[in-house]
Structure formats: C-alpha cells, structure tokens
Design a protein around this motif. Structure first.
Motif, PDB file in Angstrom:
ATOM      1  N   GLY A   1       3.482  12.728   8.655  1.00 53.11           N
ATOM      2  CA  GLY A   1       3.144  11.766   7.610  1.00 53.11           C
ATOM      3  C   GLY A   1       3.480  10.333   7.975  1.00 53.11           C
ATOM      4  N   MET A   2       4.471  10.111   8.813  1.00 53.40           N
ATOM      5  CA  MET A   2       4.906   8.748   9.142  1.00 53.40           C
ATOM      6  C   MET A   2       3.801   7.940   9.798  1.00 53.40           C
ATOM      7  N   SER A   3       2.952   8.592  10.588  1.00 55.83           N
ATOM      8  CA  SER A   3       1.884   7.841  11.260  1.00 55.83           C
ATOM      9  C   SER A   3       0.526   8.023  10.609  1.00 55.83           C
ATOM     10  N   ILE A   4       0.334   9.091   9.879  1.00 53.35           N
ATOM     11  CA  ILE A   4      -1.000   9.433   9.409  1.00 53.35           C
ATOM     12  C   ILE A   4      -1.554   8.420   8.401  1.00 53.35           C
ATOM     13  N   GLY A   5      -0.672   7.732   7.685  1.00 54.27           N
ATOM     14  CA  GLY A   5      -1.149   6.740   6.725  1.00 54.27           C
ATOM     15  C   GLY A   5      -0.890   5.306   7.131  1.00 54.27           C
ATOM     16  N   ALA A   6      -0.258   5.104   8.277  1.00 54.09           N
ATOM     17  CA  ALA A   6       0.239   3.772   8.640  1.00 54.09           C
ATOM     18  C   ALA A   6      -0.862   2.725   8.765  1.00 54.09           C
ATOM     19  N   VAL A   7      -2.020   3.113   9.293  1.00 54.48           N
ATOM     20  CA  VAL A   7      -3.086   2.136   9.526  1.00 54.48           C
ATOM     21  C   VAL A   7      -3.574   1.527   8.220  1.00 54.48           C
ATOM     22  N   PHE A   8      -3.501   2.276   7.124  1.00 54.99           N
ATOM     23  CA  PHE A   8      -3.891   1.720   5.828  1.00 54.99           C
ATOM     24  C   PHE A   8      -3.111   0.442   5.526  1.00 54.99           C
TER      25      PHE A   8
ATOM     26  N   LEU B   1       0.811  -1.209   0.000  1.00 60.63           N
ATOM     27  CA  LEU B   1       0.000   0.000   0.000  1.00 60.63           C
ATOM     28  C   LEU B   1       0.848   1.264   0.000  1.00 60.63           C
ATOM     29  N   SER B   2       2.101   1.177   0.437  1.00 63.65           N
ATOM     30  CA  SER B   2       2.956   2.364   0.431  1.00 63.65           C
ATOM     31  C   SER B   2       3.235   2.844  -0.982  1.00 63.65           C
ATOM     32  N   THR B   3       3.054   1.973  -1.969  1.00 64.15           N
ATOM     33  CA  THR B   3       3.264   2.418  -3.352  1.00 64.15           C
ATOM     34  C   THR B   3       2.199   3.424  -3.774  1.00 64.15           C
ATOM     35  N   PHE B   4       1.106   3.511  -3.003  1.00 62.03           N
ATOM     36  CA  PHE B   4       0.150   4.612  -3.204  1.00 62.03           C
ATOM     37  C   PHE B   4       0.868   5.952  -3.066  1.00 62.03           C
TER      38      PHE B   4
ATOM     39  N   GLY C   1       3.078   6.481  -6.063  1.00 57.51           N
ATOM     40  CA  GLY C   1       2.279   6.903  -7.210  1.00 57.51           C
ATOM     41  C   GLY C   1       1.872   8.357  -7.107  1.00 57.51           C
ATOM     42  N   TRP C   2       1.529   8.782  -5.883  1.00 58.80           N
ATOM     43  CA  TRP C   2       1.138  10.175  -5.703  1.00 58.80           C
ATOM     44  C   TRP C   2       2.316  11.105  -6.000  1.00 58.80           C
ATOM     45  N   ILE C   3       3.499  10.734  -5.529  1.00 63.48           N
ATOM     46  CA  ILE C   3       4.687  11.568  -5.770  1.00 63.48           C
ATOM     47  C   ILE C   3       4.999  11.643  -7.267  1.00 63.48           C
ATOM     48  N   VAL C   4       4.933  10.485  -7.940  1.00 57.99           N
ATOM     49  CA  VAL C   4       5.197  10.461  -9.387  1.00 57.99           C
ATOM     50  C   VAL C   4       4.168  11.309 -10.136  1.00 57.99           C
ATOM     51  N   ALA C   5       2.897  11.180  -9.749  1.00 55.38           N
ATOM     52  CA  ALA C   5       1.848  11.967 -10.404  1.00 55.38           C
ATOM     53  C   ALA C   5       2.061  13.466 -10.179  1.00 55.38           C
ATOM     54  N   SER C   6       2.500  13.809  -8.968  1.00 54.87           N
ATOM     55  CA  SER C   6       2.760  15.216  -8.672  1.00 54.87           C
ATOM     56  C   SER C   6       3.887  15.771  -9.541  1.00 54.87           C
ATOM     57  N   LEU C   7       4.966  14.998  -9.647  1.00 59.57           N
ATOM     58  CA  LEU C   7       6.085  15.432 -10.474  1.00 59.57           C
ATOM     59  C   LEU C   7       5.694  15.492 -11.953  1.00 59.57           C
ATOM     60  N   ALA C   8       4.909  14.505 -12.398  1.00 64.77           N
ATOM     61  CA  ALA C   8       4.457  14.501 -13.788  1.00 64.77           C
ATOM     62  C   ALA C   8       3.587  15.718 -14.080  1.00 64.77           C
TER      63      ALA C   8
ATOM     64  N   ILE D   1       5.055   9.618   4.616  1.00 63.18           N
ATOM     65  CA  ILE D   1       4.039   8.569   4.616  1.00 63.18           C
ATOM     66  C   ILE D   1       4.621   7.261   4.103  1.00 63.18           C
ATOM     67  N   PHE D   2       5.402   7.323   3.034  1.00 66.09           N
ATOM     68  CA  PHE D   2       6.003   6.107   2.464  1.00 66.09           C
ATOM     69  C   PHE D   2       6.877   5.396   3.492  1.00 66.09           C
TER      70      PHE D   2
END
Length: 285
Positions: free
Chosen positions: A201-208, A26-29, A32-39, A150-151
């Motif tokens: 960010g380190m904890s905010i997405g961890a539960v996912f 799920l961390s690849t989410f 993907g977000w970072i890549v989309a942002s850069l793109a 988050i990653f």
C-alpha cells in the motif's frame, strides 16, 4: 475537487513543500475510506441508508471551504502568450501547442496509475481468498491495514519528492509497485501476504499525491486547475478499463494471469516520466 485543490495549494504553499502538501491533501482519501469502513461496520446492521446520510456531511465541508479557505485572486499573466485572467478558460487553452504534449503524457501517466491501482486493489483481495486461502472474515481487516499503508506512503513519497524531485519520486513509486505486487504471486503463505498489505500500500497510491505537485508546476497558473483536473480525471479511464481487463483475463486464464496485468500497467507508467521535465526547481506562480 482534485484540480481546484491542487491549484489552491500551488497559490499558497512554497514550492519546496509542494509535494508534501499535495500528498497530505490526497492522503485524506485513505482516511475517509478507513472512516467509511468503520462506520459501515457500525451502522449496516441497523439500517444501510445511514451510510448515505453520512455521505451528506460533505455539505459541512463545503461550508467550511467557503469560509475558511483563503481567497484565490486572479493574477495578471506573466508569460508571453499566457491567457488573460478575464477570459474564460477552455480545452483549447490546455491543448495549445506548447501544452499539448504535457497534457497527453500526464493523462497517460495517471491512466497507468489509476489502472494499476484499481486493478490491484480490486482483485488482490479476491486472489488472497480464492488462491491463497485467506479467510473471508479477514478480508475487511486486510483492506483496512492496506489503506493505513497507503496513508503513510503518501507522506513518505511526498517527503522524497521535495528532495529528489517529482519525476524521480513518481518513477520510484511505479518501480516499487512493479516489485511488490508480484510478491502475491510468488509467495503462498496467506499470513505473510496479509501482513505484506501495508508494504504494498505504501507505493500503490503514492503517484496520486505526487501528481498534484507535478501538475501544478508543469502547467502555468492560468490553466493549472483545468489542465491538472483534466489529466487526473480523464486518466480515470484506466480505472474503468483495468479492473474489467483483469477480471476478464482472470476468468479466461486464471486469476494469477489477471493479477500480472497490474505490474505491467505500472511498468508502462514507469516509462512516462522519462518524457516529462523535472519541475522541482521551478517556482510555482
């Protein structure tokens, strides 16, 4: 795709690595977000429609999944009362009396995670610009480094969950969210809060990520994909309600009051694992 991916990982990964595998998946989410942002930065000045064309590259991922992933063969049910592998699985199966409590609690847990995550990630950038004086030009960079945090948070909490237990790691992530988000209300230095983004960010997405291993072990194999997918995706109602609620409270009582709702939601999520069993010692089938 979350439910089927979790079910596949549960088939092919040893339980002692389950949380790390699911968290990385799920961390690849975040990647993907970072890549989309850069793109977006590169192509929006050329033609915004290129962004949608890049989204079509998911067709390549579909082909790779079909040919590279190992087959998921049906197994005969072992537990008494388990669903036969040749029968269609439906909602009545996951809401059977022996599963109903876990389905409802796991859905509530994910609703709290979704609600707290999207409330904070949607409104904290606005708060930093309006209330803390962060330059608008810095906001894209802030969101970028927050997702980097988050990653790495996914990996850290996945490693913890394989050692201290899924339930304990989930509770710890919720607890850290309750501590880190109020920092944006307590401190006024915009630069300090900008640099604090990856820490939050380190904890905010961890539960996912942790939910994948937890749900895979919480439900038997014959209903794992549907039950996990139901809990995860019905829990998305939190992502609908919370940002709207924060925005409404922010317009009525001020954005600071709105931001407070995020740690409150996470605090409710902190209580939910107390009513769910620890699954680390169970063997995923």
């Amino acid at each position: 795709m979350w439910g089927p991916c979790v079910a596949l990982l549960a088939r092919h990964w040893a339980p002692r690595y389950m949380a790390r595998a699911n968290s990385f998946m799920l961390s690849t989410f975040a990647v993907g977000w970072i890549v989309a942002s850069l793109a977006g930065r590169l192509v929006l000045s050329v033609d915004w429609r290129i962004i949608f064309m890049l989204g079509g590259t998911s067709i390549i991922a579909a082909g790779l999944s079909l040919f590279l992933l190992p087959p998921d063969k049906a197994r005969a049910p072992k537990a008494a009362g388990a669903v036969a592998p040749d029968r269609r699985i439906g909602l009545r199966d996951i809401f059977a009396p022996r599963h109903r409590k876990f389905v409802l609690l796991a859905t509530l847990q994910n609703a709290c995670q979704m609600g707290g995550f999207w409330a904070a990630s949607s409104w904290i950038p606005t708060f930093l610009v309006r209330e803390r004086g962060l330059a608008l030009e810095q906001m894209a960079t802030f969101i970028l480094i927050m997702y980097i945090g988050i990653f790495f948070g996914y990996q850290i909490y996945g490693w913890l969950a394989d050692r201290i237990g899924r339930r304990n790691a989930i509770a710890l992530a919720f607890f850290m969210d309750c501590l880190t988000i109020p920092a944006y209300l307590l401190f006024h230095d915009a630069t300090l809060l900008f640099c604090f983004g990856p820490v939050m960010g380190m904890s905010i997405g961890a539960v996912f990520g942790l939910s994948g291993a937890f749900y895979a072990e919480l439900f038997p194999g014959e209903i794992r994909a549907l039950a996990g997918g139901f809990c995860f995706n019905v829990g998305r109602l939190g992502a609908v309600v919370a940002p709207f609620t924060v925005g409404y409270i922010g317009q009525t009582y001020g954005l600071q009051a709105g931001i407070v709702t995020s740690p409150v939601i996470f605090g409710i999520g902190l209580l939910v694992p107390l009513f769910l069993p620890e699954t680390l010692k169970r063997k995923a089938t």
